[in-house]
Design a protein around this motif. Structure first.
Motif, PDB file in Angstrom:
ATOM      1  N   VAL A 154      31.532  17.952 -61.719  1.00 20.19           N
ATOM      2  CA  VAL A 154      32.475  18.807 -60.996  1.00 20.19           C
ATOM      3  C   VAL A 154      33.811  18.840 -61.737  1.00 20.19           C
ATOM      4  O   VAL A 154      34.435  19.901 -61.892  1.00 20.19           O
ATOM      5  N   GLY A 155      34.242  17.686 -62.235  1.00 21.88           N
ATOM      6  CA  GLY A 155      35.495  17.614 -62.989  1.00 21.88           C
ATOM      7  C   GLY A 155      35.470  18.537 -64.199  1.00 21.88           C
ATOM      8  O   GLY A 155      36.430  19.263 -64.481  1.00 21.88           O
ATOM      9  N   LYS A 156      34.344  18.509 -64.901  1.00 20.02           N
ATOM     10  CA  LYS A 156      34.212  19.348 -66.105  1.00 20.02           C
ATOM     11  C   LYS A 156      34.222  20.831 -65.731  1.00 20.02           C
ATOM     12  O   LYS A 156      34.911  21.637 -66.325  1.00 20.02           O
ATOM     13  N   LYS A 157      33.449  21.148 -64.694  1.00 22.06           N
ATOM     14  CA  LYS A 157      33.320  22.555 -64.300  1.00 22.06           C
ATOM     15  C   LYS A 157      34.674  23.150 -63.899  1.00 22.06           C
ATOM     16  O   LYS A 157      34.987  24.274 -64.234  1.00 22.06           O
ATOM     17  N   PHE A 158      35.468  22.361 -63.170  1.00 16.06           N
ATOM     18  CA  PHE A 158      36.735  22.904 -62.675  1.00 16.06           C
ATOM     19  C   PHE A 158      37.938  22.365 -63.436  1.00 16.06           C
ATOM     20  O   PHE A 158      39.078  22.552 -63.013  1.00 16.06           O
ATOM     21  N   ASN A 159      37.646  21.681 -64.545  1.00 13.42           N
ATOM     22  CA  ASN A 159      38.715  21.165 -65.395  1.00 13.42           C
ATOM     23  C   ASN A 159      39.732  20.327 -64.617  1.00 13.42           C
ATOM     24  O   ASN A 159      40.941  20.532 -64.711  1.00 13.42           O
ATOM     25  N   VAL A 160      39.227  19.387 -63.823  1.00 14.32           N
ATOM     26  CA  VAL A 160      40.105  18.509 -63.040  1.00 14.32           C
ATOM     27  C   VAL A 160      40.564  17.360 -63.936  1.00 14.32           C
ATOM     28  O   VAL A 160      39.744  16.718 -64.585  1.00 14.32           O
ATOM     29  N   LYS A 161      41.850  17.120 -63.987  1.00 15.75           N
ATOM     30  CA  LYS A 161      42.365  15.978 -64.759  1.00 15.75           C
ATOM     31  C   LYS A 161      42.066  14.693 -63.989  1.00 15.75           C
ATOM     32  O   LYS A 161      42.632  14.445 -62.926  1.00 15.75           O
ATOM     33  N   MET A 162      41.156  13.915 -64.526  1.00 19.51           N
ATOM     34  CA  MET A 162      40.748  12.697 -63.816  1.00 19.51           C
ATOM     35  C   MET A 162      41.289  11.469 -64.533  1.00 19.51           C
ATOM     36  O   MET A 162      41.469  11.472 -65.737  1.00 19.51           O
ATOM     37  N   GLU A 163      41.544  10.416 -63.764  1.00 21.48           N
ATOM     38  CA  GLU A 163      41.924   9.152 -64.367  1.00 21.48           C
ATOM     39  C   GLU A 163      41.241   8.022 -63.603  1.00 21.48           C
ATOM     40  O   GLU A 163      41.246   8.013 -62.374  1.00 21.48           O
ATOM     41  N   VAL A 164      40.615   7.104 -64.324  1.00 16.81           N
ATOM     42  CA  VAL A 164      39.991   5.930 -63.704  1.00 16.81           C
ATOM     43  C   VAL A 164      40.932   4.761 -63.904  1.00 16.81           C
ATOM     44  O   VAL A 164      41.309   4.462 -65.048  1.00 16.81           O
TER      45      VAL A 164
END
Ligand code: ASP
Ligand code: MG
Length: 404
Positions: free
Chosen positions: A218-228
């Motif tokens: 989902v992050g890739k599809k909607f280009n969500v900036k994620m941080e773990v």
């Protein structure tokens, strides 16, 4: 100032101390003027405990009732965290998946998020409230509660971040980020500053266990900036984004997956259509196949070997035995004493010799390779399970990943 979606995993909200640690972190963002939507998992081992409770009553409950039960774990967390924030004087409201507008497919225990109606959340944010949302759950078209599969709260968070066009999605957990290998196997594994969605997808599906696979999709599809990042310390974690510093590093991580088993079909006829027959039979049963190996034909026969997840082994063996005559195999053999060890890195495509280095590391450690598969960004080998950890260490050392 911006809109931030944060997700806190089960260990981050396990008890009162943890909850107040999390509440204080949320408050510090809120006090800076950020808008916050916070997704929570069930506390500690709650989900496992609920599964056990169910088993005491009925070994084979309907998936619908199981979802009703399991979704309650996240509801405990969301209300307790809201109470902690109330105590700190913050305006806050907790919402179930349904109240937060999360619609899913009707596939109980493994539902997919279809759409999110954000009106309610946006209204609450307008009122300057912190919004806490129960992770891992939604509602289907029959108004029944669904859950998203184990570890699914990550996906709730990333999907909410996408729907709300959040500035970022922080996934708080009990590790400091994504490492070059599981630190329990390789104590001097290094934390990655960033990693691409594709690399992360490979690592999470290869058993790195940091993020729910679908959250990365989902992050890739909607280009969500994620941080773990860790909820226990105050340091930057690992960013998951489109581009990473691939030119600097060819191999970014070594993963090990023990949830795997090998099946071999012996003496299948060496004629067109055999692979088609075997893999369509498995596909009809929804059994995913990973590494596939076919031997050379000899005397009009050949062997076909492949891996499946260990949890699908029994079902695969059963359907293959049932169809052994159609397939025309002399024997169906299996081996579940195996591990899949993989290296992942987007820079691999343009760097010949990476696979050879990996195999050399295994040779030097005297580890035998049972199967091999490669793709643009990974090389996987199957080894004996009791050699899996040693394989990870040997490869990690060979690529000098502790010193990235
Ligand atoms: N509580 C659920 C689980 O343990 C979902 C999650 O934590 O993400 O799998
Ligand atoms: Mg998790």
């Amino acid at each position: 100032m911006g809109l931030i979606v944060q997700k806190y995993g089960g260990s981050s909200v396990a008890d009162a101390t943890c909850l107040f640690r999390v509440a204080n972190r949320i408050k510090s963002y809120y006090d800076k003027g950020d808008s916050l939507v916070v997704v929570v998992s069930a506390q500690g081992d709650t989900t496992d405990d609920l599964l056990e409770k169910a088993a005491e009553i009925n070994k084979n409950p309907s998936k619908r009732e199981m979802d009703v039960l399991l979704s309650s774990g996240e509801q405990i967390s969301m209300s307790l965290l809201a109470m902690a924030l109330e105590k700190l004087g913050c305006p806050v409201i907790s919402l179930t998946g349904w109240q937060a507008g999360i619609s899913t497919s009707a596939r109980h225990s493994n539902a997919r998020i279809g759409s999110i109606q954000t009106d309610r959340i946006l209204r609450e944010l307008d009122q300057k409230r912190i919004v806490i949302v129960a992770g891992f759950q939604g509602i289907d078209r029959y108004d029944d509660i669904t859950t998203l599969g184990r570890g699914g709260s990550d996906t709730s968070a990333v999907a909410l971040a996408a729907a709300l066009h959040a500035d970022k999605c922080q996934i708080y957990t009990d590790v400091k980020g994504v490492y070059t290998a599981d630190p329990r196997i390789v104590p001097d594994a290094a934390k990655l500053e960033d990693i691409s969605y594709d690399e992360m997808l490979e690592l999470s599906s290869l058993g790195a266990n940091v993020l729910h696979n679908r959250s990365v999709e989902v992050g890739k599809k909607f280009n969500v900036k994620m941080e773990v990042l860790s909820s226990f310390v105050d340091e930057p974690g690992t960013e998951v984004k489109e581009v990473s510093k691939v030119e600097k590093m060819i191999v970014r991580g070594v993963a090990r997956d023990n949830e795997v088993a090998r099946i071999s079909l012996k003496d299948v006829g060496d004629v067109p259509g055999k692979a088609f027959t075997v893999f369509s039979i498995l596909a009809q049963k929804n059994i995913n196949v990973d590494i596939i190996l076919q031997s050379l034909g000899r005397d009009g026969k050949r062997d076909i070997s492949f891996t499946v997840s260990e949890s699908a082994l029994d079902a695969a063996l059963q359907v293959l035995e049932e169809n052994r005559d159609v397939i025309g195999a002399a024997e169906v053999l299996h081996d579940s004493d195996v591990s899949k060890v993989s290296i992942v890195g987007a820079g691999m495509v343009s760097n010949p010799g990476v696979a050879a280095n990996m195999f050399e590391a295994l040779y030097n450690a005297n580890i035998n390779i049972k199967m091999i598969s490669t793709s643009e960004i990974k090389v996987s080998v199957l080894v004996a399970r009791n050699e899996g950890d040693a394989a990870v260490r040997a490869i990690h050392e060979k690529f000098n990943l502790s010193n990235i």
